[in-house]
Design a protein around this motif. Structure first.
Motif, PDB file in Angstrom:
ATOM      1  N   TYR A   5      -7.328  10.372  12.170  1.00 20.25           N
ATOM      2  CA  TYR A   5      -7.438   9.535  11.366  1.00 20.25           C
ATOM      3  C   TYR A   5      -7.779   9.963  10.080  1.00 20.25           C
ATOM      4  CZ  TYR A   5      -9.186   5.082   9.376  1.00 20.25           C
ATOM      5  OH  TYR A   5      -9.273   3.845   8.294  1.00 20.25           O
ATOM      6  N   GLU A   6      -9.091  10.604   9.985  1.00 23.17           N
ATOM      7  CA  GLU A   6      -9.266  11.166   8.659  1.00 23.17           C
ATOM      8  C   GLU A   6      -8.270  11.911   7.931  1.00 23.17           C
ATOM      9  OE1 GLU A   6     -12.514  10.512   7.398  1.00 23.17           O
ATOM     10  OE2 GLU A   6     -12.880   9.256   8.943  1.00 23.17           O
ATOM     11  N   ASP A   7      -7.451  12.584   8.754  1.00 17.75           N
ATOM     12  CA  ASP A   7      -6.475  13.408   7.968  1.00 17.75           C
ATOM     13  C   ASP A   7      -5.163  12.669   7.335  1.00 17.75           C
ATOM     14  OD1 ASP A   7      -7.718  15.738   9.235  1.00 17.75           O
ATOM     15  OD2 ASP A   7      -6.527  15.451  10.887  1.00 17.75           O
ATOM     16  N   LEU A   8      -5.181  11.432   7.875  1.00 16.16           N
ATOM     17  CA  LEU A   8      -4.237  10.796   7.038  1.00 16.16           C
ATOM     18  C   LEU A   8      -4.210  10.369   5.807  1.00 16.16           C
ATOM     19  CD1 LEU A   8      -3.615   7.995   9.942  1.00 16.16           C
ATOM     20  CD2 LEU A   8      -2.058  10.105   9.400  1.00 16.16           C
ATOM     21  N   THR A   9      -5.485  10.264   5.331  1.00 11.11           N
ATOM     22  CA  THR A   9      -5.834   9.950   3.811  1.00 11.11           C
ATOM     23  C   THR A   9      -6.394  11.227   3.175  1.00 11.11           C
ATOM     24  OG1 THR A   9      -8.125   9.031   4.573  1.00 11.11           O
ATOM     25  CG2 THR A   9      -6.216   7.536   4.105  1.00 11.11           C
ATOM     26  N   LYS A  10      -6.737  12.408   3.901  1.00 15.69           N
ATOM     27  CA  LYS A  10      -7.336  13.417   3.337  1.00 15.69           C
ATOM     28  C   LYS A  10      -6.589  14.676   3.289  1.00 15.69           C
ATOM     29  CE  LYS A  10     -11.639  11.576   3.150  1.00 15.69           C
ATOM     30  NZ  LYS A  10     -11.939  10.433   4.366  1.00 15.69           N
ATOM     31  N   ALA A  11      -5.623  14.782   4.269  1.00 15.70           N
ATOM     32  CA  ALA A  11      -4.631  15.943   4.340  1.00 15.70           C
ATOM     33  C   ALA A  11      -3.703  16.356   3.073  1.00 15.70           C
ATOM     34  CB  ALA A  11      -4.156  15.983   5.731  1.00 15.70           C
ATOM     35  N   PHE A  12      -3.399  15.346   2.455  1.00 12.13           N
ATOM     36  CA  PHE A  12      -2.410  15.383   1.475  1.00 12.13           C
ATOM     37  C   PHE A  12      -2.810  14.713   0.219  1.00 12.13           C
ATOM     38  CE2 PHE A  12      -0.305  15.614   5.691  1.00 12.13           C
ATOM     39  CZ  PHE A  12       0.662  16.587   5.424  1.00 12.13           C
ATOM     40  N   ALA A  13      -2.421  15.000  -0.761  1.00 15.29           N
ATOM     41  CA  ALA A  13      -2.960  14.190  -2.073  1.00 15.29           C
ATOM     42  C   ALA A  13      -2.232  13.050  -2.272  1.00 15.29           C
ATOM     43  CB  ALA A  13      -2.454  15.003  -3.422  1.00 15.29           C
ATOM     44  N   LEU A  14      -2.813  11.752  -2.421  1.00 14.48           N
ATOM     45  CA  LEU A  14      -2.177  10.537  -2.522  1.00 14.48           C
ATOM     46  C   LEU A  14      -1.823  10.244  -3.865  1.00 14.48           C
ATOM     47  CD1 LEU A  14      -4.900   8.704  -0.151  1.00 14.48           C
ATOM     48  CD2 LEU A  14      -2.791   9.809   0.386  1.00 14.48           C
ATOM     49  N   GLU A  15      -0.910   9.621  -3.925  1.00  9.81           N
ATOM     50  CA  GLU A  15      -0.272   9.048  -4.995  1.00  9.81           C
ATOM     51  C   GLU A  15       0.251   7.684  -4.845  1.00  9.81           C
ATOM     52  OE1 GLU A  15       3.362  10.238  -6.569  1.00  9.81           O
ATOM     53  OE2 GLU A  15       3.932  11.718  -4.770  1.00  9.81           O
ATOM     54  N   GLU A  16       0.201   6.817  -5.841  1.00 14.85           N
ATOM     55  CA  GLU A  16       0.657   5.506  -5.867  1.00 14.85           C
ATOM     56  C   GLU A  16       2.171   5.576  -6.397  1.00 14.85           C
ATOM     57  OE1 GLU A  16      -1.023   1.367  -6.955  1.00 14.85           O
ATOM     58  OE2 GLU A  16      -0.221   2.261  -9.072  1.00 14.85           O
ATOM     59  N   ARG A  17       3.126   4.872  -5.704  1.00 13.29           N
ATOM     60  CA  ARG A  17       4.329   4.534  -5.878  1.00 13.29           C
ATOM     61  C   ARG A  17       4.940   3.117  -5.727  1.00 13.29           C
ATOM     62  NH1 ARG A  17       8.087   9.397  -3.278  1.00 13.29           N
ATOM     63  NH2 ARG A  17       6.884  10.807  -3.874  1.00 13.29           N
ATOM     64  N   ILE A  18       5.371   2.708  -6.753  1.00 13.48           N
ATOM     65  CA  ILE A  18       5.837   1.069  -6.656  1.00 13.48           C
ATOM     66  C   ILE A  18       7.077   1.119  -6.347  1.00 13.48           C
ATOM     67  CG2 ILE A  18       6.153  -0.918  -7.947  1.00 13.48           C
ATOM     68  CD1 ILE A  18       3.651   0.153  -9.730  1.00 13.48           C
ATOM     69  N   TYR A  19       7.591   0.529  -5.300  1.00 13.20           N
ATOM     70  CA  TYR A  19       9.033   0.449  -4.766  1.00 13.20           C
ATOM     71  C   TYR A  19       9.447  -0.777  -4.432  1.00 13.20           C
ATOM     72  CZ  TYR A  19       9.274   5.488  -3.067  1.00 13.20           C
ATOM     73  OH  TYR A  19       9.258   6.726  -2.997  1.00 13.20           O
ATOM     74  N   ARG A  20      10.572  -1.151  -4.627  1.00 15.44           N
ATOM     75  CA  ARG A  20      11.246  -2.411  -4.294  1.00 15.44           C
ATOM     76  C   ARG A  20      11.552  -2.200  -2.673  1.00 15.44           C
ATOM     77  NH1 ARG A  20      13.829  -1.000  -8.849  1.00 15.44           N
ATOM     78  NH2 ARG A  20      15.230   0.258  -7.933  1.00 15.44           N
ATOM     79  N   LEU A  21      11.270  -3.419  -1.986  1.00 18.22           N
ATOM     80  CA  LEU A  21      11.352  -3.273  -0.689  1.00 18.22           C
ATOM     81  C   LEU A  21      12.428  -4.645  -0.331  1.00 18.22           C
ATOM     82  CD1 LEU A  21       9.752  -2.739   2.512  1.00 18.22           C
ATOM     83  CD2 LEU A  21       9.743  -5.170   2.438  1.00 18.22           C
ATOM     84  N   ARG A  22      13.535  -4.024   0.266  1.00 22.49           N
ATOM     85  CA  ARG A  22      14.518  -5.111   0.419  1.00 22.49           C
ATOM     86  C   ARG A  22      14.791  -5.271   1.955  1.00 22.49           C
ATOM     87  NH1 ARG A  22      19.016  -7.730   1.810  1.00 22.49           N
ATOM     88  NH2 ARG A  22      20.449  -8.141   0.237  1.00 22.49           N
ATOM     89  N   CYS A  23      14.374  -6.770   2.287  1.00 17.85           N
ATOM     90  CA  CYS A  23      14.473  -6.734   3.854  1.00 17.85           C
ATOM     91  C   CYS A  23      16.068  -7.192   4.072  1.00 17.85           C
ATOM     92  CB  CYS A  23      13.774  -7.920   4.287  1.00 17.85           C
ATOM     93  SG  CYS A  23      13.832  -8.545   5.878  1.00 17.85           S
ATOM     94  N   VAL A  24      16.378  -6.955   5.470  1.00 19.11           N
ATOM     95  CA  VAL A  24      17.963  -7.111   5.806  1.00 19.11           C
ATOM     96  C   VAL A  24      17.996  -8.586   5.966  1.00 19.11           C
ATOM     97  CG1 VAL A  24      17.261  -7.297   8.237  1.00 19.11           C
ATOM     98  CG2 VAL A  24      19.738  -6.223   7.507  1.00 19.11           C
ATOM     99  N   GLU A  25      16.956  -9.427   5.797  1.00 20.05           N
ATOM    100  CA  GLU A  25      17.062 -10.808   5.776  1.00 20.05           C
ATOM    101  C   GLU A  25      17.301 -11.513   4.473  1.00 20.05           C
ATOM    102  OE1 GLU A  25      13.262 -12.154   7.339  1.00 20.05           O
ATOM    103  OE2 GLU A  25      13.845 -11.254   9.432  1.00 20.05           O
ATOM    104  N   ALA A  26      17.749 -10.513   3.325  1.00 19.15           N
ATOM    105  CA  ALA A  26      17.960 -11.117   2.080  1.00 19.15           C
ATOM    106  C   ALA A  26      16.755 -11.400   1.229  1.00 19.15           C
ATOM    107  CB  ALA A  26      19.059 -12.007   2.003  1.00 19.15           C
TER     108      ALA A  26
END
Lengths: 205, 334
Positions: free
Chosen positions: B129-150
């Protein structure tokens, strides 16, 4: 068993029907317009109006079996208002789809009605309900005579098309549509003889 | 004269449901009964007032994260408000309605957690659990999320590239695909416990990518959104985000990443192979058999009357992935 319904009871029943059909509609639209209806008000409105239309239609189909069971012919007098509300909800369902889902892309509307079977059957069901709503007056009833009943027997076809529209529209969650199919079959079972006679008459004619 | 300036955090008096109304909610519900229980179960009012939610108000606790912001992944587009992102979810493990996950997932336990990267790799990795936020440098990315339901959203994710994990595990040359799996925990996930709740899916939920897709810099493992760790309804503690594909590819609450030499079976394709392909790239020219994919409704701010219908873009506008599919018939490989 016999249930005695006085005019005041029918009046009260109709009042309840009007209020419980209109208030949720007004309330839900108010929420949708003011952005309090979840993240996607269009989807929620489509579900709400669609399911409500189907509920109302099924309730209207319950009226005559109930009237027979309780030997109270007066109850039939609430059937028309229930049917008209079912039609109103179905029409609003369609209008929400045109105005808010497709946002007035008319070409797409036409091609979707033609190309997508679940939309096609829903549209046909709405057409049937529209014809029934237009001919729901006493005047039409007298004018059409015996044809009126045959015309209004189309309600069974419409209900089946709506159940089809519903089960085809879901992604994978069939539970609720199946419950509706069962309810519909039970209601149709009450009229098995009548439905049989419709088909037999047609064959003779 | 007394002038009260309410603090931003203060709840306005008008927003507070009167206690008598709250306590009376079941009676009010019953009086609405005419429209039928079924309508109410799917009724949106459940989100508005939470009349139908459970009585306990425990909300899953998220924690703030430390992260950098890359200019490359900023956007001019309007973000979808956090409230909408965390209350409108397709996560059938918690129920099939969009409002089910936020209601049913609040007690989901994410600590302890184990994510293993295994299969055709030189160095299998296990992250706690701890590794998930600590093992890699975190960055913010703003992405579009397109659902198959349109419908679509714009979401500020926090996490790290999928490639960084896979490279660390060092794939063998035989590896051609990457298979993902969601946690299987019927005790905590009502949809896995009961087929009627879970939409008839055979759990655990599975997804997959070609290895070159998985190594593309855009493919992302998210551990947070809007500056904080993920809430369970969005796939806590770690989920995939593949912004050029339909949302169902972005598998939630991952426990296993397995490199393989065969194309892995994926959940929606198993369920309806004519409707959902392995690739599921966003493509306005290839419609879903039951609806058009040419446009989408962008969910941001504003209610019913907002005109939010926009053109859907090929690969959801992420043209840089086009090379991955050079020479492929995207109609066939949908």
């Amino acid at each position: 068993m016999r249930l005695r319904l006085l005019p005041k009871h029918i009046f009260g029943l109709k009042l309840v029907i009007h209020l419980s059909a209109l208030l949720p509609l007004v309330f839900t639209f108010y929420q949708a317009i003011s952005d309090q209806l979840g993240a996607d008000p269009v989807e929620d409105l489509l579900h709400f109006t669609g399911i409500s239309a189907f509920n109302l239609l099924l309730i209207s189909l319950m009226v005559s079996p109930l009237a027979k069971t309780f030997k109270t012919a007066a109850l039939i007098r609430v059937r028309r208002v229930l049917g008209l509300y079912a039609f109103a909800y179905a029409l609003i369902h369609f209008l929400v789809y045109i105005f808010f889902e497709l946002q007035l892309e008319w070409q797409l509307l036409i091609s979707e009605i033609i190309k997508r079977p679940y939309i096609t059957v829903g549209f046909v069901a709405l057409l049937i309900l529209s014809v029934m709503a237009i001919t729901s007056t006493k005047k039409s009833q007298i004018k059409l005579g015996r044809k009126w009943q045959s015309l209004h027997n189309l309600v069974y076809l419409s209900a089946i098309l709506i159940a089809l529209h519903y089960i085809w529209s879901v992604k994978s969650d069939m539970v609720q549509p199946i419950i509706y199919w069962i309810a519909l079959f039970i209601l149709l079972y009450f009229r098995l003889n009548k439905i049989k006679s419709i088909f037999i008459k047609k064959r003779l004619a | 004269m007394l002038i009260k300036t309410p603090k931003k955090s203060e709840i306005k008096e008008s927003l507070v449901t009167d206690e008598s109304v709250y306590n009376d909610r079941r009676r009010i519900l019953k009086s609405l009964g005419f429209i039928g229980a079924a309508a109410l179960a799917t009724s949106p009012s459940s989100q508005a007032f939470n009349l139908f939610g459970s009585d306990d108000d425990d909300v899953f606790e998220t924690a703030p994260l430390q992260y950098s912001q890359a200019d490359k992944y900023k956007t001019e587009e309007t973000l979808t408000p956090e409230k909408k992102i965390i209350s409108h979810n397709n996560f059938y493990e918690f129920g099939t309605s969009k409002s089910d996950p936020v209601e049913n997932a609040q007690e989901f336990k994410v600590n302890p957690w184990t994510l293993s990267i295994e299969g055709l790799v030189e160095n299998p990795i296990t992250l706690g659990y701890e590794d998930l936020t600590k093992a890699f440098a975190l960055e913010e990315r703003i992405y579009r999320l397109r659902c198959v339901e349109a419908w679509s959203m714009v979401i500020p994710w926090i996490g790290f590239s999928l490639a960084s994990v896979i490279k660390k595990a060092n794939p063998l040359s035989k590896a051609k695909y990457v298979a993902f799996e969601t946690v299987y925990d019927p005790k905590q996930m009502p949809g896995q416990r009961n087929r009627f709740v879970g939409g008839g899916i055979n759990y655990p939920y599975k997804e997959g990518l070609r290895l070159d897709e998985a190594l593309h810099p855009l493919a992302f493992l998210s551990v947070g959104l809007y500056g904080k760790t993920l809430p369970p309804q969005n796939g806590a503690p770690i989920r995939l985000v593949v912004p050029w594909k339909y949302g169902f590819k972005s598998i939630k609450s991952i426990v296993k990443i397995r490199l393989t030499d065969k194309k892995p079976p994926v959940t929606w394709n198993i369920l309806a192979p004519n409707e959902y392909g392995f690739y599921a790239n966003v493509n306005p020219a290839v419609s879903h058999p039951r609806w058009s994919q040419a446009r989408e409704r962008r969910l941001t701010t504003g209610g019913l009357l907002t005109r939010n219908r926009i053109e859907t873009q090929l690969f959801n506008g992420y043209d840089e992935v086009a090379d991955l599919y050079a020479g492929m018939d995207l109609r066939k490989n949908f």
